[in-house]
Design a protein around this motif. Sequence first.
Motif, PDB file in Angstrom:
ATOM      1  N   VAL A   1      56.728  -0.640 -18.918  1.00 51.61           N
ATOM      2  CA  VAL A   1      57.758  -2.003 -19.532  1.00 51.61           C
ATOM      3  C   VAL A   1      57.965  -1.667 -21.023  1.00 51.61           C
ATOM      4  O   VAL A   1      59.344  -1.703 -21.604  1.00 51.61           O
ATOM      5  CB  VAL A   1      57.064  -3.415 -19.400  1.00 51.61           C
ATOM      6  CG1 VAL A   1      57.822  -4.489 -19.842  1.00 51.61           C
ATOM      7  CG2 VAL A   1      56.884  -3.429 -17.780  1.00 51.61           C
ATOM      8  N   ALA A   2      57.165  -1.229 -21.721  1.00 52.93           N
ATOM      9  CA  ALA A   2      57.244  -1.130 -23.412  1.00 52.93           C
ATOM     10  C   ALA A   2      58.030   0.088 -23.775  1.00 52.93           C
ATOM     11  O   ALA A   2      59.036  -0.012 -24.584  1.00 52.93           O
ATOM     12  CB  ALA A   2      55.774  -1.227 -24.068  1.00 52.93           C
ATOM     13  N   SER A   3      57.844   1.063 -22.738  1.00 52.94           N
ATOM     14  CA  SER A   3      58.530   2.112 -23.099  1.00 52.94           C
ATOM     15  C   SER A   3      59.917   2.198 -22.878  1.00 52.94           C
ATOM     16  O   SER A   3      61.006   2.590 -23.643  1.00 52.94           O
ATOM     17  CB  SER A   3      57.840   3.481 -22.355  1.00 52.94           C
ATOM     18  OG  SER A   3      58.275   3.293 -20.966  1.00 52.94           O
ATOM     19  N   ILE A   4      60.372   1.526 -21.832  1.00 55.26           N
ATOM     20  CA  ILE A   4      61.823   1.185 -21.728  1.00 55.26           C
ATOM     21  C   ILE A   4      62.377   0.241 -22.680  1.00 55.26           C
ATOM     22  O   ILE A   4      63.428   0.302 -23.192  1.00 55.26           O
ATOM     23  CB  ILE A   4      61.825   0.439 -20.009  1.00 55.26           C
ATOM     24  CG1 ILE A   4      61.577   1.378 -19.071  1.00 55.26           C
ATOM     25  CG2 ILE A   4      63.405   0.221 -19.695  1.00 55.26           C
ATOM     26  CD1 ILE A   4      61.382   0.711 -17.730  1.00 55.26           C
ATOM     27  N   ALA A   5      61.689  -0.849 -23.044  1.00 54.40           N
ATOM     28  CA  ALA A   5      62.062  -2.060 -23.951  1.00 54.40           C
ATOM     29  C   ALA A   5      62.304  -1.263 -25.263  1.00 54.40           C
ATOM     30  O   ALA A   5      62.922  -1.735 -26.090  1.00 54.40           O
ATOM     31  CB  ALA A   5      61.071  -3.050 -23.997  1.00 54.40           C
ATOM     32  N   ASP A   6      61.592  -0.376 -25.664  1.00 61.56           N
ATOM     33  CA  ASP A   6      61.701   0.396 -26.915  1.00 61.56           C
ATOM     34  C   ASP A   6      62.510   1.491 -26.893  1.00 61.56           C
ATOM     35  O   ASP A   6      62.298   2.161 -27.904  1.00 61.56           O
ATOM     36  CB  ASP A   6      60.157   0.821 -27.152  1.00 61.56           C
ATOM     37  CG  ASP A   6      59.130  -0.475 -27.491  1.00 61.56           C
ATOM     38  OD1 ASP A   6      59.699  -1.513 -27.603  1.00 61.56           O
ATOM     39  OD2 ASP A   6      57.907  -0.117 -27.602  1.00 61.56           O
ATOM     40  N   MET A   7      62.950   1.783 -25.711  1.00 59.90           N
ATOM     41  CA  MET A   7      64.170   2.892 -25.589  1.00 59.90           C
ATOM     42  C   MET A   7      63.373   4.402 -25.835  1.00 59.90           C
ATOM     43  O   MET A   7      63.935   5.344 -26.038  1.00 59.90           O
ATOM     44  CB  MET A   7      64.925   2.890 -26.718  1.00 59.90           C
ATOM     45  CG  MET A   7      65.831   1.409 -27.105  1.00 59.90           C
ATOM     46  SD  MET A   7      66.800   1.372 -25.367  1.00 59.90           S
ATOM     47  CE  MET A   7      66.654  -0.451 -25.423  1.00 59.90           C
ATOM     48  N   ASP A   8      62.112   4.275 -25.566  1.00 60.57           N
ATOM     49  CA  ASP A   8      61.432   5.721 -25.469  1.00 60.57           C
ATOM     50  C   ASP A   8      61.687   6.217 -24.058  1.00 60.57           C
ATOM     51  O   ASP A   8      60.917   6.277 -23.349  1.00 60.57           O
ATOM     52  CB  ASP A   8      59.925   5.529 -25.714  1.00 60.57           C
ATOM     53  CG  ASP A   8      59.303   6.878 -26.018  1.00 60.57           C
ATOM     54  OD1 ASP A   8      59.847   7.861 -25.475  1.00 60.57           O
ATOM     55  OD2 ASP A   8      57.952   6.871 -26.412  1.00 60.57           O
ATOM     56  N   GLU A   9      62.939   6.991 -23.908  1.00 57.85           N
ATOM     57  CA  GLU A   9      63.418   7.595 -22.883  1.00 57.85           C
ATOM     58  C   GLU A   9      62.493   8.840 -21.931  1.00 57.85           C
ATOM     59  O   GLU A   9      62.302   8.547 -20.608  1.00 57.85           O
ATOM     60  CB  GLU A   9      64.763   8.313 -23.070  1.00 57.85           C
ATOM     61  CG  GLU A   9      65.532   8.810 -21.935  1.00 57.85           C
ATOM     62  CD  GLU A   9      66.819   9.217 -22.374  1.00 57.85           C
ATOM     63  OE1 GLU A   9      67.162   8.972 -23.180  1.00 57.85           O
ATOM     64  OE2 GLU A   9      67.345   9.995 -21.334  1.00 57.85           O
ATOM     65  N   ASP A  10      61.929   9.699 -22.750  1.00 56.71           N
ATOM     66  CA  ASP A  10      61.128  10.523 -22.286  1.00 56.71           C
ATOM     67  C   ASP A  10      59.689   9.932 -21.657  1.00 56.71           C
ATOM     68  O   ASP A  10      59.304  10.173 -20.736  1.00 56.71           O
ATOM     69  CB  ASP A  10      60.628  11.554 -23.365  1.00 56.71           C
ATOM     70  CG  ASP A  10      61.941  12.537 -23.921  1.00 56.71           C
ATOM     71  OD1 ASP A  10      62.799  12.427 -23.045  1.00 56.71           O
ATOM     72  OD2 ASP A  10      61.845  13.118 -24.959  1.00 56.71           O
ATOM     73  N   LYS A  11      59.206   8.944 -22.401  1.00 61.27           N
ATOM     74  CA  LYS A  11      57.829   8.253 -21.744  1.00 61.27           C
ATOM     75  C   LYS A  11      58.344   7.388 -20.649  1.00 61.27           C
ATOM     76  O   LYS A  11      57.521   7.557 -19.631  1.00 61.27           O
ATOM     77  CB  LYS A  11      57.445   7.436 -23.166  1.00 61.27           C
ATOM     78  CG  LYS A  11      55.934   6.847 -22.695  1.00 61.27           C
ATOM     79  CD  LYS A  11      55.468   6.293 -23.994  1.00 61.27           C
ATOM     80  CE  LYS A  11      54.110   5.805 -23.495  1.00 61.27           C
ATOM     81  NZ  LYS A  11      53.635   5.036 -24.496  1.00 61.27           N
ATOM     82  N   ALA A  12      59.603   6.609 -20.644  1.00 60.52           N
ATOM     83  CA  ALA A  12      59.610   5.757 -19.585  1.00 60.52           C
ATOM     84  C   ALA A  12      59.955   6.978 -18.384  1.00 60.52           C
ATOM     85  O   ALA A  12      59.550   6.450 -17.154  1.00 60.52           O
ATOM     86  CB  ALA A  12      61.326   5.051 -19.974  1.00 60.52           C
TER      87      ALA A  12
END
Length: 217
Positions: free
Chosen positions: A9-20
């Motif tokens: 959830v945090a990766s998407i909310a933080d725009m960390d595309e690769d991690k998401a």
Amino acid sequence: MTTLKEDYVASIADMDEDKALEITQQLIDAGEAPMEILGLCRSAMEIVGQRFEQEEYFLPELMMAGDILEQIGALVRPLMDANSEGSGQTVHGTVLIGTVHGDLHDIGKNIVTFMLELNGFKVIDLGIDVSTKAFLDAIAANKPDIVGLSGFLTLAFDAMKETLDAFDDAGIRNNFKVMIGGGQVDDQILKFTGADAFGINAMEAVNLCRKWTGVAA
Ligand code: B12
């Protein structure tokens, strides 16, 4: 320690595309249900929405979030296909769907369309910013069993009502059922628009269409 789902959830909310995208694949590999993955995406989009309201995020971030979600959708869809019992073999009925005029949001609508098709409904998707006239023309041409109106903006509720009023004026309101969804629809919005029901997610949309066309759950 944070869990994988919290990280997701945090990766998407933080725009960390690769991690998401990496965690999406991990969740898929671990056998996580597609609707659960999409539910986590929804939580992330809530956070994105809040940050936008607090002016921490601006339009580019909304677009980026939309883009990440599209990519996650592409990874999750084949999985839904495999899990579906319907696979489009029998056509239970025709659903005409579109995002109402003035509104350009279509990620949620596309998921609904996809899930309906998987569950054996013929779906005619009119796209975004659909005028009242375009709905009326498409209804005349396709004689749907169900019409779905999508919209994420508060303004969309007025457009939904206008669209439903136009069905009334044309004397066709009782020829099909109307469901609404997207954004913050609730009982009050349902009453305001005059639709038959609302659904908060794609599964509810499927369940409504099943109920209305007499398909056993
Ligand atoms: C991505 C996004 C965008 C993208 C859209 C990309 C796209 N192709 O759709 C872009 C960047 C284009 C965008 C633009 C704008 N956006 Co925007 N956006 C979002 C965001 C972050 C996510 C929406 C989303 O796709 N969610 C993911 C999907 C999967 O959501 P979902 O609810 O789980 O979907 C399910 C249900 O809704 C349901 N469902 C959907 N449709 C239907 C239909 C039926 C019939 C049924 C039964 C069920 C159903 O099933 C879906 C699947 O399970 C939201 C924030 C939020 N929290 O929603 C803001 C948000 C919707 N946007 C907002 C705003 C203000 C705008 C802009 C006005 C910004 C600007 N200043 O220009 C413009 C408006 C453009 C326009 N005219 O439409 C506001 C709306 C505020 C309001 N109450 O009116 C929000 C809430 C952000 C905020 N908190 O301020 N946006």
